[in-house]
Write an enzyme that holds these catalytic residues in place. Sequence first.
Site, PDB file in Angstrom:
ATOM      1  N   HIS A 123      38.860  43.042  45.032  1.00 19.23           N
ATOM      2  CA  HIS A 123      38.323  41.778  45.570  1.00 19.23           C
ATOM      3  C   HIS A 123      39.132  41.279  46.776  1.00 19.23           C
ATOM      4  O   HIS A 123      38.656  40.386  47.493  1.00 19.23           O
ATOM      5  CB  HIS A 123      38.323  40.682  44.498  1.00 19.23           C
ATOM      6  CG  HIS A 123      37.394  40.941  43.359  1.00 19.23           C
ATOM      7  ND1 HIS A 123      36.054  41.209  43.541  1.00 19.23           N
ATOM      8  CD2 HIS A 123      37.605  40.982  42.012  1.00 19.23           C
ATOM      9  CE1 HIS A 123      35.482  41.399  42.348  1.00 19.23           C
ATOM     10  NE2 HIS A 123      36.395  41.283  41.419  1.00 19.23           N
ATOM     11  N   ASP A 158      33.768  49.340  38.598  1.00 18.30           N
ATOM     12  CA  ASP A 158      34.127  48.063  37.971  1.00 18.30           C
ATOM     13  C   ASP A 158      32.847  47.242  37.804  1.00 18.30           C
ATOM     14  O   ASP A 158      31.907  47.379  38.596  1.00 18.30           O
ATOM     15  CB  ASP A 158      35.115  47.314  38.874  1.00 18.30           C
ATOM     16  CG  ASP A 158      35.699  46.082  38.223  1.00 18.30           C
ATOM     17  OD1 ASP A 158      36.835  46.168  37.717  1.00 18.30           O
ATOM     18  OD2 ASP A 158      35.037  45.024  38.221  1.00 18.30           O
ATOM     19  N   HIS A 160      32.370  44.223  38.373  1.00 15.17           N
ATOM     20  CA  HIS A 160      32.213  43.261  39.470  1.00 15.17           C
ATOM     21  C   HIS A 160      32.133  44.008  40.797  1.00 15.17           C
ATOM     22  O   HIS A 160      32.829  45.012  40.992  1.00 15.17           O
ATOM     23  CB  HIS A 160      33.398  42.284  39.492  1.00 15.17           C
ATOM     24  CG  HIS A 160      33.606  41.556  38.210  1.00 15.17           C
ATOM     25  ND1 HIS A 160      34.522  41.981  37.257  1.00 15.17           N
ATOM     26  CD2 HIS A 160      32.998  40.457  37.692  1.00 15.17           C
ATOM     27  CE1 HIS A 160      34.477  41.152  36.220  1.00 15.17           C
ATOM     28  NE2 HIS A 160      33.568  40.230  36.451  1.00 15.17           N
ATOM     29  N   ASP A 245      35.674  47.082  32.776  1.00 17.51           N
ATOM     30  CA  ASP A 245      35.105  45.846  32.229  1.00 17.51           C
ATOM     31  C   ASP A 245      33.580  45.892  32.110  1.00 17.51           C
ATOM     32  O   ASP A 245      32.964  44.903  31.702  1.00 17.51           O
ATOM     33  CB  ASP A 245      35.547  44.628  33.053  1.00 17.51           C
ATOM     34  CG  ASP A 245      35.567  44.895  34.545  1.00 17.51           C
ATOM     35  OD1 ASP A 245      35.090  45.966  34.971  1.00 17.51           O
ATOM     36  OD2 ASP A 245      36.072  44.037  35.294  1.00 17.51           O
TER      37      ASP A 245
END
Lengths: 348, 140
Positions: A123, A158, A160, A245
Site C-alpha cells: 500500500h 493479497d 487488498h 488475508d
Amino acid sequence: MLFLNGPTDDSGHEEPGHPERPDRITAVKAGVDDLHLGSDLVIVPQYSATRAQLSRVHEGTYLDQLGVFCYEGGGDIDEDTYATYDSWSIAQYAAGGGLAVIDALRRYNDGVGFIAARPPGHHALRDRAMGFCLLNNVAVAAASLTSEGERVLIVDWDVHHGNGTQAIFWNDPNVLYVSTHEWPLFPGSGIAQEVGGTNALGLTVNLPLPPGATGDIVRRALDEVAAPVIDAFEPTWVLVSAGFDAHRADPMADLALSSGDFAALARTVAGFAPGPGRLALFLEGGYDLGALRSSVAATLSTLLGSSYQPKSATTGGPGGDMVNRMRDERLVALRQAQEVASSEEPSR
Amino acid sequence: MTALRTIAVGFDGSPDADTAARWAFELAVQVDAEVILVHAVGLIEHTKRQSVVAVLEDSVRTLIDEGGIEPPRVRLHVADGDACSVLLRATDAPINADLLVVGSRGQGAHAGMLLGSTSLELAEHSTIPLVIVPATRDPE
C-alpha cells in the site's frame, strides 16, 4: 531450495492491539518449519536497503520525513498505520530483504525466495505511508531488477489491492502488475478499468472479486484474464506480493480461500516464471495466525515439492460471472486509453 | 457554473468533520442542495464495520437535530477504502457530488502533513471544487 529472509528482531515495530504484529512472523516461521526442509532451507542474512535503493520508488522528502518521524518516537500515521522509534530501521531491513534474496537466487540460479518481513509494503505510495505499510518492499526489489534491464511480473494475491505498487509502476513498461483482490474493499482502487499509464498501457491487470469468492474463481481470473497478458509480456522475473488475508478465517476481509487455494495459486504463479531461481515471494497481509501458518506452508510446499498436505482447494463461491465482465471492461478501457494516447501524439 | 445539487462531506466522526458537516448544512439550506456524509472504512474498521456505522448514524442524527436541516436532505454513505480515494470517487455515481467539503484535520491526520494529509491530497487531485473548513478554535 528455499532462500528465506526475515527479521532477527522486529519486536520494536508493534502497537498494542494492532493486527500487524510480530506474532505474524512467528506464525510464518512455524509454517516454514512444518515443511522440515533441512539443508534445502538457506537463511539469507538481513540487508538494510540504502537510500539510493529506496529512492527508486520513494520520494526523498518522504524518506526524510518518515525517518525523522520515527526518530522522534513515531505514533499513528493514520487510523490504520503506525510507526515507532524502531520502525525506520525495521522497515529498511524489510525493504532490503528482496534485494538480498534476489542476489542469492542469482548466485545459485535455482530455488525460490521468500521475504518473510514486516511491515508489509504494497500500500505504500511514493510519498505516503498507508494501510500498515511504510516502505514498498516488493517495489524496491522490482525497481532494482528493472534498473538492470529485467522485465518484472508482480503478482499480488493479497486480499487488498496493492495501490502503492500499482501507482509506482503505473507508467513503467518494464513492470507488469497483476492483482487479485476483494472489491469493494480498502484501499478502494483496483477496478478492471485501471490498465496502466500511457507508456505502459495494458501492464496493469486488476482482477476484482466479490466477497465470498472461492479459490476456483481467483484461479479462473488469473488463467483467463491475466495469463495471456503475462505470456505476451515475457517476464524475466516473477515477484509475488503474497498476502494470506484472502483466507476464509482472516478477520480483515471476506474472501473464502483455504490453504489449499494458496497451494494452487502458487502452482499457477510458478508457471509464469521463466525458469528456476526467478521467483520470490514477499509477505504482505495475513492476520489469522493459524491460517497464516498453514497457508505459508501450503504455498512453499507446492513450490518446493515437499509432502505437506494442505486443506482442499475451495470451489462454488460467487464471482464466476465477473471474470468475463472484468475481461470485457478491461478491454474497453484499454481501447479507450489507446485512442486517447494516439490522439495526444504530436502530428508529424 | 453548474448548479450545486449535491454536497459530499468527508465524515470520520471527528470534531472537525462535524464542523465541516455543519458548514455544509448551512450552505445546503441556502442553495437547496442535498448533503451526503461520506465515510471511508479503513483496514481495521472493516472488522467492526457494523458498530462503526451505528455510531456514525447516531452522530448524523445529532447533527441533523442541531443543524436545522430537513432530515431527508442528508444521508450517510459508507464505502470501504482510503479516505482520499473514496472522496475523490464522490464525483461518480451513486453520489455525483458537485462540491467536496472536508475538515482541515480529520482522525487520519495524526502525523499531520508530514506523512499525508487527506485535505491536501484532495486539493491536488479533486476535479470538483473543494472547501476545507478550518478546525474549530477555542475562542480563549
